[in-house]
Design an enzyme around this catalytic site. Sequence first.
Site, PDB file in Angstrom:
ATOM      1  N   ASP A 195      51.146  45.951  49.821  1.00 51.01           N
ATOM      2  CA  ASP A 195      49.831  45.516  49.337  1.00 51.01           C
ATOM      3  C   ASP A 195      49.908  44.010  49.112  1.00 51.01           C
ATOM      4  O   ASP A 195      50.385  43.548  48.083  1.00 51.01           O
ATOM      5  CB  ASP A 195      49.513  46.258  48.030  1.00 51.01           C
ATOM      6  N   TRP A 206      49.150  46.602  39.552  1.00 52.53           N
ATOM      7  CA  TRP A 206      48.523  47.111  40.777  1.00 52.53           C
ATOM      8  C   TRP A 206      49.370  48.161  41.470  1.00 52.53           C
ATOM      9  O   TRP A 206      48.847  49.149  41.988  1.00 52.53           O
ATOM     10  CB  TRP A 206      48.157  45.955  41.715  1.00 52.53           C
ATOM     11  N   LYS A 214      40.812  37.052  47.709  1.00 44.90           N
ATOM     12  CA  LYS A 214      41.652  35.978  47.150  1.00 44.90           C
ATOM     13  C   LYS A 214      41.896  34.909  48.217  1.00 44.90           C
ATOM     14  O   LYS A 214      41.384  33.806  48.105  1.00 44.90           O
ATOM     15  CB  LYS A 214      42.974  36.532  46.615  1.00 44.90           C
TER      16      LYS A 214
END
Length: 363
Positions: A175, A102, A199
């Site tokens: 992040d 990511w 999530k």
Amino acid sequence: MSTTYNFCAGPAMLPQDVMKKAQSELLDWNGLGTSVMEISHRSKEFVELTARAESDLRELMSIPANYHVLFMHGGGRGQFSAVVNNFLGENGQALYLTSGSWSKSSVEEARKLTCDAQIDNLDIVENTNGISQVVIPQLNEIDKDYRYLHYCPNETVDGIEIFDEIDSPWPIIADMSSNIMSREIDVSKYGLIYAGAQKNIGPSGLSIVIVRDDMLNLPCLPQSSIMDYRLAVKHDSMYNTPPTFAWYLAAEVFAWLKSKGGVDRMANTNRQKAALLYDFIDSSDFYTCKVHQANRSLMNVTFYLANEELNSEFLKLATETNLVALKGHRSVGGMRASIYNAMPIEGVEALVEFMKEFAANNR
Ligand code: PMP
């Protein structure tokens, strides 16, 4: 119906209590005779919901008063571009630390929006004998005037988590899509934190942004209005119609987290859950984890079968046992058990039992 434990990395399992409450009030929310997704985002009731969501989140994460909390569109990736456009200006430079899939994607997006010279990238993962470990160099020795440093404290695909706080001379942007509210953090150490919701917060599409007010003085690039932090602050995250149902569910998840004793309590359970799984993997020669002990994610446990030919049988039998979505990301293979806040410890116990049995039957 027997319990299904969903180990999907995202959109992920949400708390059962929250889902049941949402189901019970789907057609009649707050006595209005209509669902929450059918009312105006500017109605008194919805505005009250947003105020409650923000104050609960502030309490859960101990967010200082000089930070704004924004509820935005576009998930995690939306923020990859938003941070660039909001903070980099025409000539600014930023440093991106990469530790997995990511954070690498966030660099690609940043480079797409700027000239390459604006984005520096430092890979911080060392691989020794197939084991990945994060090693962060002395950033204070770098003589550059970056507008910000960007990193991803929990790499969802790779199962790599960075637990140490980063000592940075520049504002830190993190992040936290896959580890927000999974353990205690000191928000005051960050210039900005963002997270896609799917999530630990709620349905996909929504993203949470926690931004220190002085960050908003950095020069910005021309950008779409809906991704403009300054406009979002000015309009209480309602410059355009927000994702109201996702916001409502997020508010319910925050209330649930508070009822469970908050982030500290959740963190204890998360550590227990992760230890159960990693300890079992380490004790077995049938499974291996390729992440160094110091960087094993509490949320995304990645592991491999010694005999990869058994992968599809493992997944098939796990699904039949109601343990679903254990397949690792296609870029890394193997298995991944995502054990976010909503996963009860019983789910992890059931997984360990299954893994033991599978190993015993396939030697
Ligand atoms: N960052 C991280 C750490 C993620 O795990 C994800 C999604 N799994 C993203 C960014 C991208 O989020 P989205 O798909 O909402 O754009």
